[in-house]
Write a protein that holds these residues in place. Sequence first.
Motif, PDB file in Angstrom:
ATOM      1  N   PRO A   1     -13.225  -1.970  -4.074  1.00  0.00           N
ATOM      2  CA  PRO A   1     -13.519  -2.321  -2.690  1.00  0.00           C
ATOM      3  C   PRO A   1     -12.238  -2.603  -1.947  1.00  0.00           C
ATOM      4  O   PRO A   1     -11.345  -3.265  -2.450  1.00  0.00           O
ATOM      5  CB  PRO A   1     -14.372  -3.596  -2.817  1.00  0.00           C
ATOM      6  N   THR A   2     -12.138  -2.082  -0.708  1.00  0.00           N
ATOM      7  CA  THR A   2     -10.910  -2.245   0.052  1.00  0.00           C
ATOM      8  C   THR A   2     -10.530  -3.710   0.202  1.00  0.00           C
ATOM      9  O   THR A   2      -9.360  -4.071   0.184  1.00  0.00           O
ATOM     10  CB  THR A   2     -11.075  -1.599   1.445  1.00  0.00           C
ATOM     11  N   GLY A   3     -11.521  -4.594   0.321  1.00  0.00           N
ATOM     12  CA  GLY A   3     -11.232  -5.997   0.512  1.00  0.00           C
ATOM     13  C   GLY A   3     -10.507  -6.634  -0.654  1.00  0.00           C
ATOM     14  O   GLY A   3      -9.934  -7.719  -0.520  1.00  0.00           O
ATOM     15  N   ALA A   4     -10.565  -6.015  -1.847  1.00  0.00           N
ATOM     16  CA  ALA A   4      -9.938  -6.584  -3.028  1.00  0.00           C
ATOM     17  C   ALA A   4      -8.471  -6.196  -3.149  1.00  0.00           C
ATOM     18  O   ALA A   4      -7.785  -6.647  -4.053  1.00  0.00           O
ATOM     19  CB  ALA A   4     -10.692  -6.128  -4.277  1.00  0.00           C
ATOM     20  N   VAL A   5      -7.986  -5.339  -2.259  1.00  0.00           N
ATOM     21  CA  VAL A   5      -6.612  -4.865  -2.346  1.00  0.00           C
ATOM     22  C   VAL A   5      -5.645  -5.991  -2.002  1.00  0.00           C
ATOM     23  O   VAL A   5      -5.773  -6.645  -0.967  1.00  0.00           O
ATOM     24  CB  VAL A   5      -6.389  -3.675  -1.388  1.00  0.00           C
ATOM     25  N   ARG A   6      -4.673  -6.227  -2.880  1.00  0.00           N
ATOM     26  CA  ARG A   6      -3.643  -7.222  -2.624  1.00  0.00           C
ATOM     27  C   ARG A   6      -2.320  -6.500  -2.422  1.00  0.00           C
ATOM     28  O   ARG A   6      -1.878  -5.758  -3.287  1.00  0.00           O
ATOM     29  CB  ARG A   6      -3.537  -8.202  -3.798  1.00  0.00           C
ATOM     30  N   ILE A   7      -1.700  -6.725  -1.294  1.00  0.00           N
ATOM     31  CA  ILE A   7      -0.474  -6.018  -0.935  1.00  0.00           C
ATOM     32  C   ILE A   7       0.679  -7.006  -0.862  1.00  0.00           C
ATOM     33  O   ILE A   7       0.585  -8.027  -0.164  1.00  0.00           O
ATOM     34  CB  ILE A   7      -0.651  -5.284   0.412  1.00  0.00           C
ATOM     35  N   ASP A   8       1.742  -6.726  -1.593  1.00  0.00           N
ATOM     36  CA  ASP A   8       2.938  -7.572  -1.590  1.00  0.00           C
ATOM     37  C   ASP A   8       3.796  -7.193  -0.391  1.00  0.00           C
ATOM     38  O   ASP A   8       4.381  -6.117  -0.351  1.00  0.00           O
ATOM     39  CB  ASP A   8       3.713  -7.383  -2.894  1.00  0.00           C
ATOM     40  N   THR A   9       3.856  -8.082   0.592  1.00  0.00           N
ATOM     41  CA  THR A   9       4.646  -7.813   1.794  1.00  0.00           C
ATOM     42  C   THR A   9       5.990  -8.518   1.773  1.00  0.00           C
ATOM     43  O   THR A   9       6.697  -8.547   2.782  1.00  0.00           O
ATOM     44  CB  THR A   9       3.874  -8.246   3.050  1.00  0.00           C
ATOM     45  N   SER A  10       6.349  -9.076   0.615  1.00  0.00           N
ATOM     46  CA  SER A  10       7.620  -9.799   0.536  1.00  0.00           C
ATOM     47  C   SER A  10       8.790  -8.890   0.184  1.00  0.00           C
ATOM     48  O   SER A  10       9.949  -9.268   0.376  1.00  0.00           O
ATOM     49  CB  SER A  10       7.520 -10.916  -0.508  1.00  0.00           C
ATOM     50  N   ARG A  11       8.481  -7.687  -0.345  1.00  0.00           N
ATOM     51  CA  ARG A  11       9.524  -6.744  -0.742  1.00  0.00           C
ATOM     52  C   ARG A  11       9.195  -5.372  -0.192  1.00  0.00           C
ATOM     53  O   ARG A  11       8.022  -5.000  -0.088  1.00  0.00           O
ATOM     54  CB  ARG A  11       9.641  -6.671  -2.273  1.00  0.00           C
ATOM     55  N   PRO A  12      10.209  -4.593   0.164  1.00  0.00           N
ATOM     56  CA  PRO A  12       9.933  -3.229   0.651  1.00  0.00           C
ATOM     57  C   PRO A  12       9.368  -2.359  -0.455  1.00  0.00           C
ATOM     58  O   PRO A  12       9.635  -2.585  -1.637  1.00  0.00           O
ATOM     59  CB  PRO A  12      11.314  -2.735   1.107  1.00  0.00           C
ATOM     60  N   HIS A  13       8.571  -1.387  -0.058  1.00  0.00           N
ATOM     61  CA  HIS A  13       8.000  -0.442  -1.024  1.00  0.00           C
ATOM     62  C   HIS A  13       8.283   0.974  -0.523  1.00  0.00           C
ATOM     63  O   HIS A  13       8.111   1.260   0.666  1.00  0.00           O
ATOM     64  CB  HIS A  13       6.493  -0.661  -1.164  1.00  0.00           C
ATOM     65  N   PRO A  14       8.713   1.872  -1.410  1.00  0.00           N
ATOM     66  CA  PRO A  14       9.065   3.239  -0.973  1.00  0.00           C
ATOM     67  C   PRO A  14       7.960   3.942  -0.205  1.00  0.00           C
ATOM     68  O   PRO A  14       8.241   4.646   0.774  1.00  0.00           O
ATOM     69  CB  PRO A  14       9.382   3.952  -2.294  1.00  0.00           C
TER      70      PRO A  14
END
Length: 271
Positions: free
Chosen positions: A7-20
Amino acid sequence: MTGQDHPTGAVRIDTSRPHPARMYDWYLGGKDNYPVDEEMGRQMLALDPRVPVMARVNRAFMHRATRWLAERGVRQFLDIGTGIPTEPNLHQIAQGIATDARVVYCDNDPIVLAHAAALLRSTPDGLTEYLQADVRDPAAIVEGARKILDFDRPIALSLIALLHFISDEDGAHELVGRLLSELPSGSYLMMTHATADFTPEESAAAIAKLRAAGITLALRSREEFGRFFRDLELVEPGVAVVPEWHPELGEPVPGQEDGVIPGYGAVARKA
């Protein structure tokens, strides 16, 4: 596990570091990135302002290579390092030529998973699916892909702008070899890769900046890139600067004529 299992709501995105993948999205003018990605992207632009052109050139290569393969009967594609959806996606190119084409996308960035629905809009008689997995785990990728693709028929393995984030010490060649070993005869490898051959000073600075942010950048020479294809049959013109690989199959990217684009591309067949 497929994109539809999350489920999209379960997605955890780390915004503390850049990602390619998110930096790539920013280069392409997308909205699915964060300040940390934009900041690192701007630092890359300060070293070489053509970076957004390089991103578009890689996308254009993927379009041309997919078109070339589909026109020659390839109906299955495994795209690893998919990135955030940018139309036209690989399945749109392939299914525009062959409506029954099957495409499996794979990426390790949760933000790509959050947009997986855009990758799953297949033609009625084709199929697209998304795997949340890392190229460093080829066994998981193959296991998931086998549920969608027929591994007794040729498959095109797409590694666009991906392997320069994996060093030789981290097993880049072994990973590609492992994936290719699972594919049947008549399969293909399509790949692009950044290089320091034309911009050594700028490239050294970029490597240092990205390393400080926790991102590996393993730029390879033309010869080193060619090693990925050593057991395969290269399609003409062989290893080429990315815009020079079958340019007749697509439109030129604005700005690509302003100096050599520091990257190589190639397509090769498994005998």
